[in-house]
Design a protein around this motif. Structure first.
Motif, PDB file in Angstrom:
ATOM      1  N   GLY A  13       3.652   5.739   9.403  1.00 37.64           N
ATOM      2  CA  GLY A  13       3.034   6.937   9.557  1.00 37.64           C
ATOM      3  C   GLY A  13       1.461   6.639   9.129  1.00 37.64           C
ATOM      4  O   GLY A  13       1.359   6.259   8.073  1.00 37.64           O
ATOM      5  N   ILE A  14       0.716   6.718  10.009  1.00 38.64           N
ATOM      6  CA  ILE A  14      -0.614   6.496   9.817  1.00 38.64           C
ATOM      7  C   ILE A  14      -1.567   7.512   9.615  1.00 38.64           C
ATOM      8  O   ILE A  14      -2.972   7.977   9.145  1.00 38.64           O
ATOM      9  CB  ILE A  14      -1.325   5.519  10.621  1.00 38.64           C
ATOM     10  CG1 ILE A  14      -1.201   5.526  12.098  1.00 38.64           C
ATOM     11  CG2 ILE A  14      -0.873   4.051  10.344  1.00 38.64           C
ATOM     12  CD1 ILE A  14      -1.927   4.584  12.756  1.00 38.64           C
ATOM     13  N   LEU A  38      -3.816   0.939   6.026  1.00 45.99           N
ATOM     14  CA  LEU A  38      -3.127   1.911   5.284  1.00 45.99           C
ATOM     15  C   LEU A  38      -4.161   2.255   4.145  1.00 45.99           C
ATOM     16  O   LEU A  38      -4.000   3.271   3.191  1.00 45.99           O
ATOM     17  CB  LEU A  38      -2.002   1.598   4.648  1.00 45.99           C
ATOM     18  CG  LEU A  38      -0.735   1.474   5.728  1.00 45.99           C
ATOM     19  CD1 LEU A  38       0.541   0.800   5.033  1.00 45.99           C
ATOM     20  CD2 LEU A  38      -0.348   2.586   6.502  1.00 45.99           C
ATOM     21  N   SER A  39      -5.331   1.653   3.988  1.00 47.01           N
ATOM     22  CA  SER A  39      -6.384   1.811   2.857  1.00 47.01           C
ATOM     23  C   SER A  39      -7.303   2.964   3.005  1.00 47.01           C
ATOM     24  O   SER A  39      -7.346   3.266   3.913  1.00 47.01           O
ATOM     25  CB  SER A  39      -6.963   0.567   2.606  1.00 47.01           C
ATOM     26  OG  SER A  39      -8.186   0.530   3.752  1.00 47.01           O
ATOM     27  N   MET A  89       0.918  -1.169   0.114  1.00 46.93           N
ATOM     28  CA  MET A  89      -0.012  -0.139  -0.017  1.00 46.93           C
ATOM     29  C   MET A  89       0.733   1.367   0.015  1.00 46.93           C
ATOM     30  O   MET A  89       0.193   2.556  -0.072  1.00 46.93           O
ATOM     31  CB  MET A  89      -1.007   0.078   1.068  1.00 46.93           C
ATOM     32  CG  MET A  89      -1.852  -1.104   1.365  1.00 46.93           C
ATOM     33  SD  MET A  89      -2.975  -1.125   0.064  1.00 46.93           S
ATOM     34  CE  MET A  89      -3.944   0.135   0.436  1.00 46.93           C
ATOM     35  N   ARG A  90       2.076   1.186  -0.098  1.00 45.97           N
ATOM     36  CA  ARG A  90       3.099   2.246   0.278  1.00 45.97           C
ATOM     37  C   ARG A  90       2.936   3.151  -0.769  1.00 45.97           C
ATOM     38  O   ARG A  90       3.123   4.560  -0.341  1.00 45.97           O
ATOM     39  CB  ARG A  90       4.246   1.813   0.448  1.00 45.97           C
ATOM     40  CG  ARG A  90       4.705   1.373   1.888  1.00 45.97           C
ATOM     41  CD  ARG A  90       6.057   0.450   2.102  1.00 45.97           C
ATOM     42  NE  ARG A  90       7.129   1.598   1.881  1.00 45.97           N
ATOM     43  CZ  ARG A  90       8.042   1.727   2.747  1.00 45.97           C
ATOM     44  NH1 ARG A  90       8.037   0.932   3.647  1.00 45.97           N
ATOM     45  NH2 ARG A  90       9.071   2.460   2.572  1.00 45.97           N
ATOM     46  N   MET A 113      -2.994   9.404   0.746  1.00 44.34           N
ATOM     47  CA  MET A 113      -3.203  10.561   0.086  1.00 44.34           C
ATOM     48  C   MET A 113      -4.716  10.658  -0.569  1.00 44.34           C
ATOM     49  O   MET A 113      -5.049  11.954  -0.678  1.00 44.34           O
ATOM     50  CB  MET A 113      -2.202  10.673  -0.974  1.00 44.34           C
ATOM     51  CG  MET A 113      -0.713  10.972  -0.632  1.00 44.34           C
ATOM     52  SD  MET A 113       0.101  10.985  -2.224  1.00 44.34           S
ATOM     53  CE  MET A 113       0.412   9.456  -2.546  1.00 44.34           C
ATOM     54  N   ASN A 114      -5.378   9.517  -0.667  1.00 45.98           N
ATOM     55  CA  ASN A 114      -6.841   9.636  -1.285  1.00 45.98           C
ATOM     56  C   ASN A 114      -7.764   9.654  -0.085  1.00 45.98           C
ATOM     57  O   ASN A 114      -8.920   9.714  -0.445  1.00 45.98           O
ATOM     58  CB  ASN A 114      -6.990   8.481  -2.066  1.00 45.98           C
ATOM     59  CG  ASN A 114      -5.998   8.567  -3.351  1.00 45.98           C
ATOM     60  OD1 ASN A 114      -5.869   9.427  -3.939  1.00 45.98           O
ATOM     61  ND2 ASN A 114      -5.226   7.565  -3.494  1.00 45.98           N
ATOM     62  N   ALA A 115      -7.398   9.392   1.248  1.00 39.45           N
ATOM     63  CA  ALA A 115      -8.403   9.377   2.168  1.00 39.45           C
ATOM     64  C   ALA A 115      -8.962  11.037   2.538  1.00 39.45           C
ATOM     65  O   ALA A 115      -8.189  11.832   2.053  1.00 39.45           O
ATOM     66  CB  ALA A 115      -7.630   8.860   3.438  1.00 39.45           C
ATOM     67  N   GLU A 116     -10.146  10.796   3.327  1.00 38.30           N
ATOM     68  CA  GLU A 116     -10.759  12.083   3.349  1.00 38.30           C
ATOM     69  C   GLU A 116     -10.237  12.811   4.636  1.00 38.30           C
ATOM     70  O   GLU A 116      -9.812  12.094   5.709  1.00 38.30           O
ATOM     71  CB  GLU A 116     -12.053  11.970   3.528  1.00 38.30           C
ATOM     72  CG  GLU A 116     -12.906  11.480   2.304  1.00 38.30           C
ATOM     73  CD  GLU A 116     -14.355  11.240   2.492  1.00 38.30           C
ATOM     74  OE1 GLU A 116     -15.011  12.133   3.267  1.00 38.30           O
ATOM     75  OE2 GLU A 116     -14.864  10.154   2.256  1.00 38.30           O
TER      76      GLU A 116
END
Length: 338
Positions: free
Chosen positions: A121-122, A272-273, A100-101, A292-295
């Motif tokens: 980092g999360i 990480l998704s 997922m990196r 980068m695509n999370a809200e």
């Protein structure tokens, strides 16, 4: 009961596979509600049974260290990055490179690089403080805008902060002051602040919860925790200190020697998704997610508007430096009269 919305397209198992799924011992250092929704979300996505234990990051680090010869946890998720980095340095966590990196922010990957891939980092969050505006007015106190304001005599007995030995938030505060003002100046600040502290809590978020309940006027916390209290309807004002401030990279680590290593790696990838990181919005967790695509909530503190220091995660996450600073705080600050 909250509905947990989990897009499990990458992680869903067939019914037959799910029934044969294993278990996961999950150590969590974020807020209780977030820990719960992550545990239940992963169970729904995979069919794997999750046994969750929630403790502050300092307490979890101590537990992982104490259990090193007979690990009971499989994965440690959440909490400030410094103790995760120390655990990595001491070989208490396992190196892992997730597929997922390529979806992650550079600061998340930098955390992994500094730890030989033993943590990642999360989320990220800036340090600051919040105050109860009702109590501030009732006590005739001036509006605090800077770290220095909290050391004024009129704030005596009005401030809470966690103990840096148990709390990653408070250790980040200590390390921030040393980086902002130099070691002598930073410890001088902590001594002057100590004179105004009414309680050192175990948990990093406890001071702002106490402020929300009217038990203290000011709580020194990560700013997202103060915002959460405002959103919940309490009269909390969040402050980004004028001098500048440090920040955390909340982290995740697989525990070395984990009994359920395959399940730990599955959780790591899932956490990480986008789907997993968006669960934060359901529990008013206002950190900046690492995918980068999370809200990111529009209520989250705006990093662009905060004066952030160039926090040295590698130095202040090292075992020797952390032990040295905590020992000095114990001997030079905590023993002073209040």
């Amino acid at each position: 009961m909250r509905t947990i919305l989990v897009g499990a397209s990458l992680f869903a198992l067939s019914a037959g596979a799910a029934s044969a799924a294993g278990k996961l011992n999950f150590y969590c250092s974020a807020q209780e509600e977030w820990c719960q929704i992550m545990a239940r979300g992963f169970e729904e996505a995979t069919g794997i049974d999750v046994d969750m234990t929630r403790k502050s990051s300092g307490e979890t680090f101590a537990q992982v260290k104490a259990e090193a010869t007979n690990p009971k946890g499989d994965i440690w998720w959440g909490g400030t990055g410094d103790p995760h980095l120390q655990a990595a340095e001491e070989g208490l966590t396992e190196a892992y490179v997730s597929p997922m990196r390529d979806q992650l922010h550079p600061w998340s990957l930098a955390q992994a690089a500094s730890a030989g891939d033993r943590t990642i980092g999360i989320y990220s969050g800036a340090l600051g403080f919040g105050y109860n505006s009702d109590l501030l007015a009732a006590n005739g106190l001036p509006e605090p805008k800077c770290w220095e304001d909290l050391t004024k005599p009129e704030f005596k007995g009005h401030i809470q902060i966690a103990n840096p030995n148990s709390s990653g938030t408070a250790y980040t505060t200590l390390a921030t002051m040393v980086q902002l003002f130099g070691e002598d100046g930073g410890f001088d600040y902590m001594k002057r602040l100590h004179a105004n502290v009414n309680q050192y809590t175990k948990s990093g978020s406890a001071p702002i919860k106490a402020a929300a309940q009217g038990e203290t006027t000011v709580g020194i916390v990560f700013m997202h925790d103060a915002v959460a209290q405002t959103v919940a309807g309490f009269p909390i004002v969040t402050v980004a200190p004028c001098e500048g401030t440090g920040y955390e990279i909340g982290s995740m680590s697989i525990i070395a020697g984990a009994r359920n290593m395959d399940e730990a790696k599955q959780f790591y990838d899932w956490a990480l998704s986008v789907e997993a990181q968006n669960l934060a919005l359901q529990v008013n967790a206002f950190q900046v997610p690492s995918n980068m695509n999370a809200e990111t909530s529009d209520k989250a503190p705006d990093f662009a508007a905060i004066k952030l220091i160039d926090y040295d995660f590698k130095k202040y996450g090292s075992s020797d430096e952390r032990k040295r600073l905590l020992s000095k705080w114990d001997s030079d600050v905590s023993t002073l009269p209040q």
